[in-house]
Design a protein around this motif. Structure first.
Motif, short mmCIF file in Angstrom:
data_model
loop_
_atom_site.label_atom_id
_atom_site.label_comp_id
_atom_site.label_asym_id
_atom_site.label_seq_id
_atom_site.Cartn_x
_atom_site.Cartn_y
_atom_site.Cartn_z
N LEU A 1 101.57 -7.43 36.12
CA LEU A 1 101.11 -6.26 35.13
C LEU A 1 102.14 -5.83 34.22
O LEU A 1 102.20 -5.90 33.13
CB LEU A 1 100.35 -5.34 35.79
CG LEU A 1 99.45 -4.39 35.06
CD1 LEU A 1 98.52 -5.33 33.91
CD2 LEU A 1 98.40 -3.46 35.97
N ALA A 2 102.94 -4.63 34.86
CA ALA A 2 103.87 -4.26 34.01
C ALA A 2 104.96 -3.66 34.79
O ALA A 2 104.56 -2.72 35.79
CB ALA A 2 103.45 -3.24 32.78
N PRO A 3 106.16 -3.62 34.54
CA PRO A 3 107.34 -2.92 35.53
C PRO A 3 107.08 -1.37 35.27
O PRO A 3 107.30 -0.71 36.27
CB PRO A 3 108.56 -3.66 35.08
CG PRO A 3 108.19 -4.17 33.75
CD PRO A 3 106.97 -4.66 33.64
N GLY A 4 106.73 -0.82 34.22
CA GLY A 4 106.70 0.49 33.71
C GLY A 4 105.63 1.18 34.31
O GLY A 4 105.53 2.32 34.63
N LEU A 5 104.54 0.32 34.98
CA LEU A 5 103.58 1.13 35.76
C LEU A 5 103.86 1.65 36.98
O LEU A 5 103.28 2.75 37.54
CB LEU A 5 102.38 0.09 35.91
CG LEU A 5 101.06 0.55 36.51
CD1 LEU A 5 100.42 1.50 35.62
CD2 LEU A 5 100.02 -0.74 36.78
N ARG A 6 104.96 0.94 37.51
CA ARG A 6 105.65 1.52 38.93
C ARG A 6 104.46 1.72 39.88
O ARG A 6 104.42 2.79 40.40
CB ARG A 6 106.28 3.28 38.52
CG ARG A 6 107.28 3.15 37.69
CD ARG A 6 108.20 1.89 37.82
NE ARG A 6 108.73 1.91 38.87
CZ ARG A 6 109.07 0.81 39.31
NH1 ARG A 6 109.20 -0.37 38.68
NH2 ARG A 6 109.84 0.37 40.59
N LEU A 7 103.73 0.68 40.28
CA LEU A 7 102.85 0.70 41.23
C LEU A 7 103.16 -0.69 42.22
O LEU A 7 103.13 -1.65 41.72
CB LEU A 7 101.45 0.46 40.59
CG LEU A 7 100.30 0.74 41.42
CD1 LEU A 7 99.24 1.65 40.91
CD2 LEU A 7 99.90 -0.38 42.39
N GLY A 8 103.33 -0.25 43.46
CA GLY A 8 103.61 -0.94 44.40
C GLY A 8 102.74 -0.81 45.87
O GLY A 8 101.99 0.27 45.70
N TYR A 9 102.82 -1.45 46.75
CA TYR A 9 102.10 -1.22 48.24
C TYR A 9 103.09 -1.82 49.28
O TYR A 9 103.82 -2.66 49.18
CB TYR A 9 100.98 -1.95 47.91
CG TYR A 9 100.87 -3.50 47.70
CD1 TYR A 9 101.07 -4.50 48.44
CD2 TYR A 9 100.80 -3.94 46.35
CE1 TYR A 9 101.02 -5.52 48.14
CE2 TYR A 9 100.76 -5.01 45.80
CZ TYR A 9 100.87 -6.16 46.57
OH TYR A 9 101.00 -7.32 46.18
N LEU A 10 102.84 -1.29 50.32
CA LEU A 10 103.49 -1.55 51.68
C LEU A 10 102.40 -1.85 52.66
O LEU A 10 101.47 -1.13 52.81
CB LEU A 10 104.22 -0.30 52.09
CG LEU A 10 105.20 -0.60 53.33
CD1 LEU A 10 106.62 0.14 53.41
CD2 LEU A 10 104.49 0.10 54.66
N VAL A 11 102.75 -2.87 53.60
CA VAL A 11 101.90 -3.06 54.70
C VAL A 11 102.82 -3.03 55.78
O VAL A 11 103.59 -3.75 56.25
CB VAL A 11 101.12 -4.41 54.32
CG1 VAL A 11 100.21 -4.76 55.52
CG2 VAL A 11 100.46 -4.62 53.19
N GLY A 12 102.02 -2.38 56.73
CA GLY A 12 102.96 -2.12 58.26
C GLY A 12 101.76 -1.66 59.27
O GLY A 12 100.58 -1.69 58.97
N PRO A 13 102.26 -1.57 60.56
CA PRO A 13 101.41 -1.14 61.52
C PRO A 13 100.77 0.22 61.07
O PRO A 13 101.38 1.05 60.35
CB PRO A 13 102.33 -1.12 62.58
CG PRO A 13 103.43 -1.87 62.49
CD PRO A 13 103.62 -1.86 60.95
N ALA A 14 99.56 0.60 61.62
CA ALA A 14 98.81 1.70 61.21
C ALA A 14 99.53 2.97 61.65
O ALA A 14 99.77 3.96 60.58
CB ALA A 14 97.50 1.72 61.84
N ASP A 15 100.23 3.20 62.66
CA ASP A 15 101.11 4.18 63.03
C ASP A 15 102.23 4.37 62.11
O ASP A 15 102.48 5.63 61.69
CB ASP A 15 101.52 4.29 64.48
CG ASP A 15 102.13 3.20 64.93
OD1 ASP A 15 102.29 2.09 63.99
OD2 ASP A 15 102.64 3.20 65.94
#
Length: 496
Positions: free
Chosen positions: A338-352
């Protein structure tokens, strides 16, 4: 003070420019508001009529009418029948803005007081004006010609609907937009072989924000982080800011050499889909070995799914998709699509772990802007992202092939890593080449490249390696850009 019919003074107060990113109407409103707040228009003096001002500014009368009406609605102007528009006296009840006074030189030694040495760590490439360059082989930027302008506008308009505003305008504290979490869960992660629950996903301000939170939460001073060498320089700096020690691990044609990872490491940072910066994927055998060794030696694996958003011919599932012990923390972003300037990512890991990250994030920034989250959620849900990925994948594959062809023709002495997919190509020059000197000389001919020395662990020095990005350069500019680069590289002064 200008009079109502003093055209020169009014056009001096209200200046518009065709080069501005603002609409003509917005420029007129901004100029009038500034003049009002600076006490440059008296209360007793009417503004020029819409017809006269439009004529003097060279714009349509309707543009001025709409600008005046907006200012009336906002309370800056009042309309008096048969007399015209005047400054609203209530706007001027506050004291005038004070003039700026010169400040004395600070006597505080801020460097002596700092607790971390962020300014002394390697900085980013100096590519601020890359759009003005004729041949921007810049990594990590976008091509305005490929940006989905109409679709992105549609999603932002939808996010600004009354009912949508009620969904995102309130303080979400430590939560994320549930529609965006749902779309990441359903649209993005399954493409990487990852199936996660909503409480295992957190939205971040890009992958770097995720790395910073992880290092803050998990890494104590002296923690040992194994990472690829060459590797992602900002990740190395983030870990060192947390007080961790980085352990360089060699990379070959199969990616990170898992056998070379010290057994006493605490963390392993890896870019398995496309290694940063060579683009080589981690082989299937090494993926299994890494997960096995991580379980054996109690490593936490941080997987940056670098340059994986585009469609590969033979994609491998992410390490997180193979992980059955909960040791892999996965980082993704929307920067390359989409665009680097949007600065939106996500992390996936254990719930705790994600719950702890949410608690930490609340003290840092509470949550990424909710209006952007909702717009991206709509962009995903309407299928715009899937269509964009297909379009970008086709365009970037054409550019990659064109770049390899041009390098083979004009710079045959350079070794180019021919790896499918991704948005850059890694090259090695003849012995004695200094790509820092090459980059400096090439910039004078409108060519921007990225020297490879910054990717290696240790003090930056001359290096024969460089990275050429393809995301921001039009295909028709690739061959002439490489011709220019070849002409610079062939000069004997470039050799160290």
């Amino acid at each position: 003070m200008p009079t109502r019919n003093d055209a020169a003074l009014w056009t001096g107060l209200i200046k518009i420019s065709s080069d501005s990113s603002q609409t003509l109407q917005a420029q007129i409103r901004q100029a009038i508001v500034s003049a009002i707040l600076d006490r440059q228009i008296s209360l007793s003096m009417p503004l020029p009529s819409c017809r006269i001002l439009a004529d003097k500014l060279g714009v349509a009368r309707g543009t001025v009418v709409l600008a005046f009406q907006q200012l009336v609605d906002q309370g800056f102007l009042i309309a008096r029948e048969r007399r015209g528009h005047f400054v609203n006296p209530e706007v001027l009840t506050a004291p005038p803005r004070p003039s700026r006074k010169p400040r004395g030189t600070s006597k505080i030694d801020w460097k002596a007081r700092r607790q971390v040495m962020a300014s002394e760590l390697p900085g980013p490439p100096k590519n601020e004006n890359w759009m003005q360059s004729s041949y921007p082989f810049v990594y990590g930027q976008f091509d305005p010609a490929l940006f989905p302008t109409a679709e992105w506008r549609e999603c932002n308009r939808m996010a600004l609907a009354v009912l949508e505003i009620r969904n995102w305008a309130a303080d979400m504290v430590d939560r994320d937009d549930p529609l965006l979490i749902e779309q990441i869960q359903a649209r993005l992660l399954p493409r990487r072989g990852i199936f996660a629950n909503p409480d295992e996903i957190i939205v971040t301000l890009g992958a770097q924000n995720a790395l910073y939170m992880l290092s803050t939460l998990l890494m104590q001073r002296g923690a040992r982080v194994a990472m690829e060498n060459p590797g992602y320089p900002d990740a190395r700096s983030i870990f060192r800011l947390a007080g961790a020690e980085t352990l360089p691990v060699r990379v070959d044609s199969e990616g990170m050499d898992i056998d070379a990872i010290p057994a006493d490491a605490d963390f392993v940072f890896v870019t398995p889909s496309h290694h940063c910066p060579t683009m080589v994927p981690l082989s299937r055998q090494r993926r299994q070995t890494l997960l096995s060794r991580a379980d054996e030696h109690d490593w936490i694996v941080i997987e940056d799914d670098y340059d994986s958003q585009l469609a590969d011919e033979t994609p491998q599932e992410a390490l997180k998709g193979l992980d059955h012990a909960g040791r892999v923390i996965y980082l993704g972003s929307m920067s390359k699509t989409l665009a680097p300037g949007l600065r939106l990512g996500y992390l996936v890991g254990p719930a705790d772990l994600v719950a702890e990250l949410r608690a930490l994030r609340r003290f840092m920034l509470r949550h990424p802007p909710a209006n952007n989250q909702r717009a991206v959620a709509l962009f995903l849900s309407l299928g715009h992202h899937d269509a964009l990925v297909r379009r970008l994948s086709t365009a970037f594959e054409e550019r990659r092939s064109k770049l390899l062809e041009a390098i083979g023709r004009f710079m045959p002495e350079w070794e180019a890593a021919d790896v499918p997919g991704g948005t850059s190509i890694w090259l090695k020059g003849p012995e004695g080449t200094d790509t820092r000197a090459l980059a400096k000389a090439a910039r004078g001919r409108g060519v921007i490249i990225e020297p490879g020395s910054r990717f290696f662990d240790g003090p930056e020095q001359s290096s024969p390696y460089m990275r050429l990005g393809i995301s921001s350069i039009a295909v028709q500019h690739i061959e002439p850009g490489i011709r220019e680069l070849s002409a610079v590289a062939s000069r004997r002064s470039i050799a160290a």
